[in-house]
Design a protein around this motif. Structure first.
Motif, mmCIF file in Angstrom:
data_model
loop_
_atom_site.group_PDB
_atom_site.id
_atom_site.type_symbol
_atom_site.label_atom_id
_atom_site.label_comp_id
_atom_site.label_asym_id
_atom_site.label_seq_id
_atom_site.Cartn_x
_atom_site.Cartn_y
_atom_site.Cartn_z
ATOM 1 N N ASP A 198 22.710 17.075 37.815
ATOM 2 C CA ASP A 198 22.193 16.132 38.993
ATOM 3 C C ASP A 198 23.219 15.027 38.856
ATOM 4 O OD1 ASP A 198 20.821 14.824 40.559
ATOM 5 O OD2 ASP A 198 18.904 14.850 39.575
ATOM 6 N N GLU A 199 23.979 15.077 40.018
ATOM 7 C CA GLU A 199 24.857 13.559 39.825
ATOM 8 C C GLU A 199 24.036 12.406 39.878
ATOM 9 O OE1 GLU A 199 27.669 13.973 43.113
ATOM 10 O OE2 GLU A 199 28.249 16.014 42.829
ATOM 11 N N VAL B 9 29.305 12.624 35.560
ATOM 12 C CA VAL B 9 29.825 13.437 36.381
ATOM 13 C C VAL B 9 31.208 13.013 37.151
ATOM 14 C CG1 VAL B 9 29.219 14.672 38.878
ATOM 15 C CG2 VAL B 9 27.624 14.476 37.102
ATOM 16 N N ARG B 10 31.096 11.751 37.598
ATOM 17 C CA ARG B 10 32.253 11.229 38.012
ATOM 18 C C ARG B 10 33.576 11.300 37.182
ATOM 19 N NH1 ARG B 10 31.059 6.046 38.173
ATOM 20 N NH2 ARG B 10 32.938 5.368 36.732
ATOM 21 N N GLY C 67 33.949 12.721 34.189
ATOM 22 C CA GLY C 67 34.183 14.195 34.055
ATOM 23 C C GLY C 67 35.087 14.964 34.862
ATOM 24 N N ALA C 68 34.619 14.877 36.218
ATOM 25 C CA ALA C 68 35.340 15.469 37.235
ATOM 26 C C ALA C 68 36.598 14.990 37.495
ATOM 27 C CB ALA C 68 34.541 15.465 38.780
ATOM 28 N N ALA C 69 36.957 13.658 37.192
ATOM 29 C CA ALA C 69 38.224 13.208 37.345
ATOM 30 C C ALA C 69 39.028 13.476 36.124
ATOM 31 C CB ALA C 69 38.218 11.503 37.261
ATOM 32 N N ALA C 70 38.675 13.619 34.993
ATOM 33 C CA ALA C 70 39.372 13.904 33.963
ATOM 34 C C ALA C 70 39.736 15.537 33.942
ATOM 35 C CB ALA C 70 38.537 13.894 32.665
ATOM 36 N N GLY C 71 38.407 16.345 34.476
ATOM 37 C CA GLY C 71 39.080 17.736 34.713
ATOM 38 C C GLY C 71 39.918 18.195 35.576
ATOM 39 N N ALA C 72 40.198 17.306 36.792
ATOM 40 C CA ALA C 72 41.181 17.528 37.894
ATOM 41 C C ALA C 72 42.341 17.063 37.131
ATOM 42 C CB ALA C 72 40.684 16.521 38.897
ATOM 43 N N ALA C 73 42.135 16.109 36.452
ATOM 44 C CA ALA C 73 43.791 15.587 35.733
ATOM 45 C C ALA C 73 44.326 16.506 34.667
ATOM 46 C CB ALA C 73 43.632 14.009 35.250
ATOM 47 N N HIS C 74 43.467 17.334 33.993
ATOM 48 C CA HIS C 74 43.871 17.919 32.900
ATOM 49 C C HIS C 74 43.636 19.349 33.232
ATOM 50 C CE1 HIS C 74 44.492 14.036 30.982
ATOM 51 N NE2 HIS C 74 43.201 13.958 30.954
ATOM 52 N N ASN C 75 43.063 19.916 34.129
ATOM 53 C CA ASN C 75 42.612 21.252 34.497
ATOM 54 C C ASN C 75 41.713 21.770 33.475
ATOM 55 O OD1 ASN C 75 44.036 21.492 36.814
ATOM 56 N ND2 ASN C 75 46.071 21.700 35.962
#
Length: 270
Positions: free
Chosen positions: A207-208, A215-216, A218-226
């Protein structure tokens, strides 16, 4: 808790073996042409290929083509063998000549040398060395590494503290990298594939509104590091922070030395 730790065997016997003291040679049983170095090399090869759990006296003896009792005429047990393995790995480490280079480059070289050690011997990342094997490999390694911090205005205790802090960081990063590789091997998926596979479920349950920052970010880190965690990035980022922390201590010592010198100069000024 680590599954293995150094210096857990008979300390006298271990030191005799590490330094190849002739009085450590046992006269019991047949020799069959082996040597302590051959035993250590065989055990290390097993650990490199299959992990430290695979190293048993019986398995090492089998790979050397001898009965287990023969092996005990060279090494009392696995505890002493582990110390010999680690000290041998230390002795074979590459020692970078950084004489005359800025201290950050010298310390970075020490970090890289230890990172390479753990990549070559992943089993070493899980070994606790709070009681290090004080063999020739360990002492040569320690002497070399301290040279990167010598002459910076640090006290002897601070030099040891700084080196311990650096090596603890490198070992933690190496262990995380080893865990990441193991996870990929066990699941047959890389991190990006794993997250893509689980993305639909996460989208339904996260739930955002309840976790907006998590969520914000985690999404940014995930996009940066795959991935949720990139071992190479974590090492690179963390090493710079370690160097910055050491710089604060080194600069403080330099400021203190400058202030002390100025006071001495003022005291003798006519």
């Amino acid at each position: 808790m680590p599954a293995e730790r150094t210096s857990s065997g008979d300390p006298t016997r271990t030191l005799q073996l590490l330094w190849r003291d002739s009085s450590s040679e046992s006269r019991r049983g047949p020799r069959r042409g082996l040597s302590i170095d051959a035993v250590v090399e065989a055990a290390t090869a097993i650990a490199d290929a299959e992990g430290l759990d695979a190293v048993t006296m019986r398995r090492v003896a089998k790979d050397l083509g001898v009965v287990p009792m023969t092996l005990y005429t060279y090494v009392p047990g696995k505890a002493e063998l582990l110390d010999l393995m680690l000290d041998s790995a230390y002795a074979r480490m590459h020692r970078t000549d950084t004489a005359g280079q800025p201290w950050r480059q010298r310390v970075t070289a020490i970090a890289e040398e230890n990172r390479a050690l753990f990549e070559r011997h992943p089993w070493a990342t899980a070994v606790c060395t709070v009681r290090p094997p004080l063999g020739p490999g360990q002492m040569s390694k320690y002497e070399h590494e301290l040279s990167a911090l010598d002459g910076l205005g640090l006290s002897d205790v601070e030099m040891d503290d700084c080196l311990t802090h650096l090596l603890t960081f490198v070992q933690a990063c190496a262990r995380a990298a080893a865990d990441s590789r193991a996870a990929q091997q066990d699941s047959a998926l890389n991190d990006q594939q794993w997250w893509e596979l689980n993305a639909p479920l996460l989208a339904r349950v996260l739930d955002e509104k309840a976790y907006p920052t998590a969520v914000r970010v985690g999404a940014a880190a995930g996009a940066a590091h795959n991935s949720a965690h990139d071992p190479a990035h974590a090492y690179s980022f963390g090493l710079q922070r370690v160097l910055d922390a050491l710089a604060a201590l080194i600069d403080r010592g330099a400021d203190t030395e400058t202030s002390t010198s100025a006071q001495r100069h003022d005291a003798i000024r006519p």
